[in-house]
Design an enzyme around this catalytic site. Structure first.
Site, PDB file in Angstrom:
ATOM      1  N   GLY A  57       7.440   1.628   4.943  1.00  0.00           N
ATOM      2  CA  GLY A  57       6.262   2.533   4.911  1.00  0.00           C
ATOM      3  C   GLY A  57       5.088   1.969   3.613  1.00  0.00           C
ATOM      4  O   GLY A  57       4.276   2.495   3.503  1.00  0.00           O
ATOM      5  N   LEU A  58       5.513   0.508   3.348  1.00  0.00           N
ATOM      6  CA  LEU A  58       4.565   0.074   2.094  1.00  0.00           C
ATOM      7  C   LEU A  58       3.466  -1.030   2.755  1.00  0.00           C
ATOM      8  O   LEU A  58       2.858  -1.657   1.769  1.00  0.00           O
ATOM      9  CB  LEU A  58       5.418  -0.515   1.161  1.00  0.00           C
ATOM     10  CG  LEU A  58       6.503   0.363   0.335  1.00  0.00           C
ATOM     11  CD1 LEU A  58       7.387  -0.221  -0.641  1.00  0.00           C
ATOM     12  CD2 LEU A  58       5.332   1.727  -0.367  1.00  0.00           C
ATOM     13  N   GLY A  59       3.623  -1.329   4.020  1.00  0.00           N
ATOM     14  CA  GLY A  59       2.718  -2.342   4.423  1.00  0.00           C
ATOM     15  C   GLY A  59       2.862  -3.758   4.217  1.00  0.00           C
ATOM     16  O   GLY A  59       1.860  -4.617   4.412  1.00  0.00           O
ATOM     17  N   GLY A  60       4.055  -4.065   3.835  1.00  0.00           N
ATOM     18  CA  GLY A  60       4.363  -5.517   3.611  1.00  0.00           C
ATOM     19  C   GLY A  60       4.143  -6.389   4.691  1.00  0.00           C
ATOM     20  O   GLY A  60       3.490  -7.580   4.260  1.00  0.00           O
ATOM     21  N   GLY A  61       4.617  -6.189   5.807  1.00  0.00           N
ATOM     22  CA  GLY A  61       4.428  -7.181   6.885  1.00  0.00           C
ATOM     23  C   GLY A  61       2.808  -7.242   7.408  1.00  0.00           C
ATOM     24  O   GLY A  61       2.421  -8.339   7.486  1.00  0.00           O
ATOM     25  N   SER A  62       2.339  -6.043   7.004  1.00  0.00           N
ATOM     26  CA  SER A  62       0.874  -6.041   7.328  1.00  0.00           C
ATOM     27  C   SER A  62       0.003  -6.858   6.463  1.00  0.00           C
ATOM     28  O   SER A  62      -0.919  -7.668   6.627  1.00  0.00           O
ATOM     29  CB  SER A  62       0.174  -4.696   7.780  1.00  0.00           C
ATOM     30  OG  SER A  62       1.010  -3.822   8.536  1.00  0.00           O
TER      31      SER A  62
ATOM     32  N   PRO B 168       9.756  -4.024  -0.018  1.00  0.00           N
ATOM     33  CA  PRO B 168      10.888  -3.886   0.993  1.00  0.00           C
ATOM     34  C   PRO B 168      10.259  -3.537   2.510  1.00  0.00           C
ATOM     35  O   PRO B 168       9.417  -3.109   2.635  1.00  0.00           O
ATOM     36  CB  PRO B 168      11.458  -2.497   0.363  1.00  0.00           C
ATOM     37  CG  PRO B 168      10.835  -2.305  -0.612  1.00  0.00           C
ATOM     38  CD  PRO B 168       9.763  -2.866  -0.935  1.00  0.00           C
TER      39      PRO B 168
ATOM     40  N   LYS C 157       0.716  -0.981   0.220  1.00  0.00           N
ATOM     41  CA  LYS C 157       0.141  -0.026  -0.030  1.00  0.00           C
ATOM     42  C   LYS C 157       0.889   1.163   0.053  1.00  0.00           C
ATOM     43  O   LYS C 157       1.986   1.014   0.501  1.00  0.00           O
ATOM     44  CB  LYS C 157      -1.062   0.175   1.244  1.00  0.00           C
ATOM     45  CG  LYS C 157      -0.419   0.044   2.534  1.00  0.00           C
ATOM     46  CD  LYS C 157       0.074   1.372   3.194  1.00  0.00           C
ATOM     47  CE  LYS C 157       0.666   1.318   4.561  1.00  0.00           C
ATOM     48  NZ  LYS C 157       1.779   2.377   4.777  1.00  0.00           N
TER      49      LYS C 157
ATOM     50  N   ASP D 238      -2.133  -1.339  10.495  1.00  0.00           N
ATOM     51  CA  ASP D 238      -2.413  -1.311   9.221  1.00  0.00           C
ATOM     52  C   ASP D 238      -2.884  -2.612   8.734  1.00  0.00           C
ATOM     53  O   ASP D 238      -3.445  -2.825   7.400  1.00  0.00           O
ATOM     54  CB  ASP D 238      -1.054  -0.951   8.338  1.00  0.00           C
ATOM     55  CG  ASP D 238      -0.513   0.147   8.227  1.00  0.00           C
ATOM     56  OD1 ASP D 238      -1.352   0.994   8.815  1.00  0.00           O
ATOM     57  OD2 ASP D 238       0.611   0.571   8.092  1.00  0.00           O
TER      58      ASP D 238
HETATM   59  O1  C5P Z   1       0.008  -0.612  15.178  1.00  0.00           O
HETATM   60  P1  C5P Z   1       1.389  -1.001  14.707  1.00  0.00           P
HETATM   61  O2  C5P Z   1       2.060  -2.069  15.549  1.00  0.00           O
HETATM   62  O3  C5P Z   1       1.796  -0.974  13.317  1.00  0.00           O
HETATM   63  O4  C5P Z   1       2.347   0.350  15.196  1.00  0.00           O
HETATM   64  C1  C5P Z   1       3.815   0.247  15.621  1.00  0.00           C
HETATM   65  C2  C5P Z   1       4.090   1.308  16.417  1.00  0.00           C
HETATM   66  O5  C5P Z   1       3.950   2.612  15.761  1.00  0.00           O
HETATM   67  C3  C5P Z   1       3.310   1.743  17.448  1.00  0.00           C
HETATM   68  O6  C5P Z   1       3.647   0.852  18.867  1.00  0.00           O
HETATM   69  C4  C5P Z   1       3.259   3.131  17.736  1.00  0.00           C
HETATM   70  O7  C5P Z   1       4.420   3.680  18.467  1.00  0.00           O
HETATM   71  C5  C5P Z   1       3.267   3.823  16.211  1.00  0.00           C
HETATM   72  N1  C5P Z   1       1.915   3.960  15.846  1.00  0.00           N
HETATM   73  C6  C5P Z   1       1.490   5.368  16.519  1.00  0.00           C
HETATM   74  N2  C5P Z   1       0.076   5.616  15.792  1.00  0.00           N
HETATM   75  C7  C5P Z   1      -0.302   5.126  14.793  1.00  0.00           C
HETATM   76  C8  C5P Z   1       0.119   3.734  14.382  1.00  0.00           C
HETATM   77  C9  C5P Z   1       1.326   3.436  14.924  1.00  0.00           C
HETATM   78  O8  C5P Z   1       2.149   6.047  17.254  1.00  0.00           O
HETATM   79  N3  C5P Z   1      -1.591   5.419  14.497  1.00  0.00           N
END
Ligand code: C5P
Length: 306
Positions: free
Chosen positions: A108-113, A104, A21, A146
Site C-alpha cells: 500500500g506504499l505505491g512502490g510499483g506505481s 515493500p 507514498k 496511483d
Molecule cells: O488501478 P490499479 O490497477 O492500481 O487498481 C488495481 C485494482 O484495485 C483494480 O482492478 C480494482 O479492482 C481495484 N481498485 C478499485 N478502485 C480504485 C482503485 C483500485 O476498485 N479506485
C-alpha cells in the site's frame, strides 16, 4: 517526481530515486460501473525509495533487470511503462530498466506505481521527449490509478479512481514518521473487493477537515483526523495487523494502514520520538520498521549522480 535534476549520462542512462507514498486519508465513495471505486484520497510522498536506472537500447525492445521481482516480466509495471512509452512515441529505439527495490511490494506504499512513473519520466528525459502534462497523465493512468500522483511530488488530493490529481502546494506538516511493513503482501483488488458497499458512509466533511489540517501544518490534528475506509478490511484479514497498529499507536499522534495495506504508518511529534518508537518496536514486531519523513514539492528526487 520531476525530471529536474535527473542527469542523462553520455552513455544514455538516467538514474532515478522513486519515492513511496502513504494515504493520509482514503474515502471510498461508491462502486463504479467500470468495476473501480470512486475515491477521495490525500497522497503524501515519503522518503523511502526504490532506485532505477533507465537506459537507451538501439533496437526496439524492452529489457527489465529486477532481481527482486518474482513474476512474469510483462506483469511488472516498469516493463509496461516502457512499452507504453515506446508505443505512444513510436520511437525506433528501446529501453532497459534496472530496478532495485526497497519499498515493500504489496504494502500500500505505491512502490510499483512510483517505479512506473519514474520509467516514463526517465524515458522522456533520455529521448528528449516533452509530452504535455495531460498526455503524461493519460499514459500514467493507463498503468494504474496511483501512477499519475507520482508524476508530481509532495502531497496531492486524488479523486476519481485516484488518478485525478491536484497537488497541494503549501509546506508539509512537520512531524516524525514511522513505516511498518509486516512482511506479507495484500492484494489491492481483493481488499477493494471485500468492501461492503452498504457499510460505506461517505462524508465529505471528514476529508475536507483532514486536508485543512494538512494545509495548516497541524500534525496533531492530522494524526487525529486520518482515516482509511479500506483499513478495516485489511485488519480483519490479518488479526496480527490490528495488534501491530495498537503497538504503533502508543505514543503516536495517530497510526493507520496505508492504502489497501499491508503497511502501517504512524505519525509522531518529531523525528526523535519516531526514532525512539522504532527502537522500542524493532524486535517486538515481525517485519521491518523504518523512520522516514514527508517529502515536500521542493524535493527533487531525480538523481543520483554518476
Ligand atoms: O488501478 P490499479 O490497477 O492500481 O487498481 C488495481 C485494482 O484495485 C483494480 O482492478 C480494482 O479492482 C481495484 N481498485 C478499485 N478502485 C480504485 C482503485 C483500485 O476498485 N479506485
Amino acid at each position: 517526481m520531476t525530471t529536474k535534476g535527473m542527469v542523462p549520462s553520455p552513455g544514455g542512462e538516467v538514474l532515478i530515486r522513486a519515492p513511496a507514498k502513504i494515504n493520509l486519508g482514503l474515502a471510498v465513495l461508491g462502486k463504479r460501473p467500470d468495476g473501480y471505486h470512486e475515491i477521495e484520497t490525500l497522497f503524501q510522498a515519503v522518503s523511502l525509495y526504490d532506485s532505477l536506472a533507465v537506459r537507451r537500447l538501439k533496437r526496439k525492445a524492452v529489457r527489465l533487470r529486477a532481481p527482486d521481482f518474482r513474476g512474469r516480466e510483462r506483469e511488472n509495471l516498469c516493463w509496461q511503462a516502457a512499452e507504453i512509452f515506446l508505443g505512444e512515441t513510436g520511437l525506433p529505439g528501446g529501453l532497459e530498466v534496472e530496478l532495485a527495490k526497497r519499498i515493500p511490494a504489496g504494502g500500500g506504499l505505491g512502490g510499483g506505481s512510483s517505479d512506473a512513473a519514474a520509467v516514463l519520466l526517465g524515458a522522456c528525459r533520455l529521448y528528449g521527449i516533452r509530452p504535455s502534462a495531460m498526455e503524461m497523465a493519460r499514459w500514467a493512468s493507463r498503468l494504474g490509478s496511483d501512477v499519475p500522483f507520482f508524476l508530481s511530488s509532495g502531497a496531492a488530493v486524488g479523486t476519481g479512481r485516484g488518478e485525478v490529481v491536484e497537488p497541494l502546494s503549501s509546506g508539509v506538516p512537520r512531524c516524525g514518521l514511522l513505516i511498518y511493513a509486516p512482511g506479507f503482501e495484500l492484494s489491492t483488488p481483493e481488499v477493494y473487493g471485500a468492501l461492503d458497499p452498504a457499510g460505506l458512509t461517505p462524508s465529505r466533511r471528514r476529508f475536507t477537515m483532514l486536508v485543512n489540517s494538512w494545509k495548516k501544518g497541524d500534525a496533531e490534528a492530522l494524526g487525529k483526523r486520518m482515516f482509511n475506509d479500506l483499513e478495516e478490511v485489511a485488519l480483519k484479514r490479518f488479526g496480527e495487523l490490528r495488534d501491530a497498529k495498537t503497538a504503533l499507536a502508543s505514543g503516536a499522534l495517530g497510526a493507520m494502514v496505508s492504502g489497501s495495506g499491508s503497511s502501517i504508518f504512524a505519525l509522531y511529534d518529531d523525528g526523535a520520538t519516531a526514532r525512539a518508537a522504532a527502537g522500542r518496536l524493532r524486535g517486538r514486531l515481525p517485519g521491518t520498521i523504518r523512520t522516514a519523513h514527508f517529502l515536500s514539492q521542493r524535493h527533487h528526487w531525480g538523481v543520483v549522480k554518476r
